[in-house]
Design a protein around this motif. Structure first.
Motif, PDB file in Angstrom:
ATOM      1  N   PHE A 224       0.958  -1.176  -0.087  1.00  0.00           N
ATOM      2  CA  PHE A 224       0.014  -0.191  -0.166  1.00  0.00           C
ATOM      3  C   PHE A 224       0.820   1.252  -0.081  1.00  0.00           C
ATOM      4  O   PHE A 224       0.635   2.392  -0.761  1.00  0.00           O
ATOM      5  CB  PHE A 224      -0.851   0.026   1.239  1.00  0.00           C
ATOM      6  N   SER A 225       2.069   1.408   0.793  1.00  0.00           N
ATOM      7  CA  SER A 225       2.715   2.491   0.953  1.00  0.00           C
ATOM      8  C   SER A 225       3.504   2.889  -0.478  1.00  0.00           C
ATOM      9  O   SER A 225       3.700   3.872  -0.870  1.00  0.00           O
ATOM     10  CB  SER A 225       3.809   2.242   2.143  1.00  0.00           C
ATOM     11  N   HIS A 227       2.499   2.293  -3.346  1.00  0.00           N
ATOM     12  CA  HIS A 227       1.525   3.208  -4.205  1.00  0.00           C
ATOM     13  C   HIS A 227       0.921   4.499  -3.514  1.00  0.00           C
ATOM     14  O   HIS A 227       0.617   5.141  -4.307  1.00  0.00           O
ATOM     15  CB  HIS A 227       0.369   2.173  -4.437  1.00  0.00           C
ATOM     16  N   ALA A 228       1.022   4.541  -2.365  1.00  0.00           N
ATOM     17  CA  ALA A 228       0.398   5.936  -1.687  1.00  0.00           C
ATOM     18  C   ALA A 228       1.440   6.929  -1.512  1.00  0.00           C
ATOM     19  O   ALA A 228       1.053   8.085  -1.374  1.00  0.00           O
ATOM     20  CB  ALA A 228      -0.287   5.561  -0.450  1.00  0.00           C
ATOM     21  N   TYR A 238       0.569   9.810   8.913  1.00  0.00           N
ATOM     22  CA  TYR A 238      -0.399   8.950   7.925  1.00  0.00           C
ATOM     23  C   TYR A 238      -0.404   7.582   8.513  1.00  0.00           C
ATOM     24  O   TYR A 238      -1.218   6.917   7.724  1.00  0.00           O
ATOM     25  CB  TYR A 238      -0.083   9.209   6.456  1.00  0.00           C
ATOM     26  N   SER A 242      -3.340   4.824   7.379  1.00  0.00           N
ATOM     27  CA  SER A 242      -3.005   3.827   6.471  1.00  0.00           C
ATOM     28  C   SER A 242      -3.239   2.500   6.854  1.00  0.00           C
ATOM     29  O   SER A 242      -3.672   1.655   6.115  1.00  0.00           O
ATOM     30  CB  SER A 242      -1.446   3.945   6.031  1.00  0.00           C
ATOM     31  N   THR A 245      -7.032   1.763   5.883  1.00  0.00           N
ATOM     32  CA  THR A 245      -7.248   1.496   4.533  1.00  0.00           C
ATOM     33  C   THR A 245      -6.567  -0.009   4.468  1.00  0.00           C
ATOM     34  O   THR A 245      -7.209  -0.691   3.754  1.00  0.00           O
ATOM     35  CB  THR A 245      -6.223   2.328   3.554  1.00  0.00           C
ATOM     36  N   GLY A 260      -3.998   2.481  -2.646  1.00  0.00           N
ATOM     37  CA  GLY A 260      -3.008   3.406  -2.599  1.00  0.00           C
ATOM     38  C   GLY A 260      -2.533   4.476  -3.671  1.00  0.00           C
ATOM     39  O   GLY A 260      -2.618   5.724  -3.444  1.00  0.00           O
ATOM     40  N   SER A 261      -2.629   4.125  -4.988  1.00  0.00           N
ATOM     41  CA  SER A 261      -2.807   5.095  -5.974  1.00  0.00           C
ATOM     42  C   SER A 261      -4.011   6.057  -5.960  1.00  0.00           C
ATOM     43  O   SER A 261      -3.842   7.233  -6.416  1.00  0.00           O
ATOM     44  CB  SER A 261      -2.945   4.296  -7.489  1.00  0.00           C
ATOM     45  N   LEU A 263      -5.340   7.337  -3.208  1.00  0.00           N
ATOM     46  CA  LEU A 263      -4.968   8.127  -2.139  1.00  0.00           C
ATOM     47  C   LEU A 263      -3.614   9.046  -2.320  1.00  0.00           C
ATOM     48  O   LEU A 263      -3.551  10.068  -1.569  1.00  0.00           O
ATOM     49  CB  LEU A 263      -5.025   7.629  -0.886  1.00  0.00           C
ATOM     50  N   PHE A 264      -2.907   8.624  -3.298  1.00  0.00           N
ATOM     51  CA  PHE A 264      -1.557   9.293  -3.506  1.00  0.00           C
ATOM     52  C   PHE A 264      -1.488  10.829  -3.702  1.00  0.00           C
ATOM     53  O   PHE A 264      -0.882  11.565  -3.189  1.00  0.00           O
ATOM     54  CB  PHE A 264      -0.841   8.593  -4.598  1.00  0.00           C
ATOM     55  N   TRP A 272      -7.843  12.861   3.472  1.00  0.00           N
ATOM     56  CA  TRP A 272      -7.649  11.388   3.415  1.00  0.00           C
ATOM     57  C   TRP A 272      -8.707  10.720   4.340  1.00  0.00           C
ATOM     58  O   TRP A 272      -9.410   9.723   3.885  1.00  0.00           O
ATOM     59  CB  TRP A 272      -6.384  11.109   4.296  1.00  0.00           C
TER      60      TRP A 272
END
Length: 595
Positions: A224-225, A227-228, A238, A242, A245, A260-261, A263-264, A272
């Motif tokens: 996730f990280s 991508h985010a 965060y 995170s 999510t 992740g993408s 929320l990026f 968020w």
């Protein structure tokens, strides 16, 4: 790389000597390539090499520390290396780098290597078995089946005389009778990998089935990280968002990547929070489209069963669910098998129906969409967001079903005057948000075992004389022990003769009402209630009070009217927070009042 004019360059020959020294000293790999020249000419210094070395002999005939001799030895050694194996290795290495058939896999392959290794082991890639082996990769959409297959293909396809990767077979070829494979068409040692969401679509005998698991609690945040945040961990401030999510994604790689993408680009914490709350109510389109493919392929009857589970039965006992559905003239056993085969549900360790949270949410979103989000037009209503449930005066209610435990947002439960209610389901202990429970008038209620080790945060329990008529807390099993978060306790007119000693452990109590009971004496342990603000003991036939009343340091209101008290303990004068003291009907002579 050796060419026809290679030996003419003294610089190249010096470099070769150094290369061969490094091979011996550091075990470095040397891969000789012969361009427009045969290895034997290099080995024996024949052909163009003969002329070049004649010049070198003439030039360095006086000393130079045997330079020419070293050159000859280096050429001979390099040319004697196993050419066939070296060429094969060169082709493999260059092929892996420049492979035009190289299949694209994930940009951030977190957890992928372990899964590929598991699949490779099932295929027997390390064994010498030459049988044709067919392994099925079976799992929910978005679990990474195709990615695993592609990665394995990239690693092993050059070990075979031929290879092929066929994508979207069912959708492309429209196979009405499922996929069929004849092993006789494949050569000895062939390995076949099939990915599917539906085992029933395969009309073949497979050797093994590989079911990829969701990513674990360590790898999920990493994926996730990446991508985010474009790094392997969340940014400061965060972390909690995170985690929320990641928890919602439940280890599903597709969901972790898409969320992740999504929320990026969002950079503020309030945005968020808003986005995450929306995602919990309405699944992201990219995830919904992928997961809905399996739903769309179901028959109408099985679609209805899927929606029933999503709205009502996820997490509930399988046998209980079957009983309910059969009572509705439905026959769910076959449908359950279909849903299991398509990875839309599975059975948990306690025979409960397990459905991924995102599949559940998509099912509910389908119901809402079909009704244009108009509540009265929905085919199904689920009460997971219900905050108040009023069943007062429901005189035919005998038992509360265990499904009430699913109402995790329920705050108020009023069952006043449910005169035929005999017991409460133990699942009430799962109501983590419940603050007010009214059981007044439940004259046949016998046990409250539901509250043993209860996690309830702020429970206001009301038990009337009908609820506990001629009973005491021991005879009905009132489970006070373990309810350390209890704040308000009302046991008025319950005909109690004594209180359980555990009442002193309810250290969060702020209000206690014991009016109308026949207690005679009050336990000393009640003085442990340092948070108690209001204590009502009207008409309890008390003849004395505990000697350590001053320990009730938060007490503001005390009503002891209608008792047989003649004196008060001296400690009562040390209740510095006491603002109101009622003693109506007591024969007490106050000889000391200070402060």
């Amino acid at each position: 790389m050796f060419s026809e004019n290679y030996a003419a360059s003294s610089w190249c020959l010096d470099e070769l000597v150094k290369i061969m020294e490094c091979r011996k000293t550091f075990q470095q790999t040397v891969l000789p390539i012969f361009y427009d020249i045969v290895p034997f000419d290099v080995q024996a210094q024949n052909g163009s090499f003969t002329e070049a070395f004649a010049k070198h002999e003439e030039r360095f005939k006086e000393g130079s520390d045997g330079k020419v001799k070293k050159w000859r030895a280096a050429l001979t050694e390099a040319a004697n290396l196993d050419e066939a194996k070296l060429i094969e290795k060169i082709v493999e290495e260059v092929g892996n780098i420049l492979d035009l058939e190289h299949l694209s896999v994930a940009n951030h392959p977190i957890g992928l290597d372990d899964r590929v290794q598991e699949l490779s082991t099932l295929l027997g890639m390390e064994s010498n078995n030459n049988d044709v082996c067919i392994v099925v990769v079976w799992g929910i959409s978005g679990i990474g089946k195709t990615t695993i297959a592609k990665k394995l293909n990239n690693l092993i396809h050059r070990k075979f005389d031929g290879s092929s990767f066929l994508a979207d077979v069912r959708e492309t070829w429209k196979l009405p009778n499922g996929l069929t494979i004849d092993r006789d068409y494949f050569g000895s040692g062939s390995k076949i990998v099939i990915t599917t969401r539906d085992l029933s679509s395969l009309n073949i005998e497979v050797d093994k089935i590989y079911t990829p698991k969701e990513l674990d609690k360590d790898k999920s945040p990493q994926l996730f990280s990446w991508h985010a945040f474009r790094e392997d961990h969340p940014k400061e401030n965060y972390v909690e968002l995170s985690n929320q999510t990641v928890h919602y994604a439940r280890g599903l790689p597709l969901a972790l990547e898409i969320l992740g993408s999504f929320l990026f680009p969002i950079r503020s914490i309030p945005e968020w929070e808003s986005a995450i709350e929306k995602l919990k109510k309405i699944p992201h389109n990219g995830i919904q489209a992928k997961l809905k493919i399996s739903f769309d392929s179901l028959s109408n009857e099985v679609q209805d069963l899927f929606l029933d589970i999503a709205c009502f039965f996820a997490g509930m006992n399988r046998d209980f669910t079957i009983k309910i559905l059969k009572g509705c003239k439905l026959y769910p056993e076959i449908g359950f098998k279909i849903l299991v085969n398509r990875c839309l549900i599975k059975y948990g360790p306690y025979n409960e129906l397990v459905m991924h949270d995102m599949l559940r949410d998509i099912g509910r979103e389908i119901v809402k969409t079909k009704s244009n989000d108009e509540l009265e037009r929905r085919s199904r209503l689920w009460l997971n967001s219900l905050e108040e449930l009023l069943l007062n005066d429901y005189i035919r209610l005998v038992e509360v079903d265990e499904s009430i435990g699913c109402l995790d947002k329920l705050v108020v439960l009023d069952m006043t005057n449910c005169r035929k209610l005999e017991q409460l389901s133990s699942s009430i202990s799962m109501l983590k948000s419940l603050e007010y429970l009214d059981l007044s008038g439940c004259s046949k209620l016998r046990k409250l075992d539901a509250f043993k080790r209860s996690p309830l945060k702020s429970l206001y329990t009301t038990l009337s004389s009908w609820a506990l008529q001629t009973k005491n807390t021991s005879s009905i099993g009132l489970p006070l022990q373990g309810s350390s978060c209890l704040k308000k306790l009302k046991l008025a007119y319950c005909n109690l003769s004594h209180l359980p000693i555990e009442i002193g452990s309810l250290i969060s109590l702020t209000h206690v009402d014991l009016t109308g009971n026949n207690l005679c004496t009050l336990l000393d342990s009640i003085c442990n209630l340092t948070c108690l603000q209001e204590l009502k003991m009207v008409g309890c036939n008390l003849s004395n009070l505990p000697s350590e009343m001053e320990r009730l340091i938060s007490l503001i209101y005390l009503d002891i009217g209608g008792n047989n008290l003649c004196t008060l303990p001296n400690s009562i004068y040390n209740l510095t927070c006491l603002q109101r003291l009622e003693m109506a009907g007591c024969n007490i002579c106050l000889v000391k009042l200070e402060g």
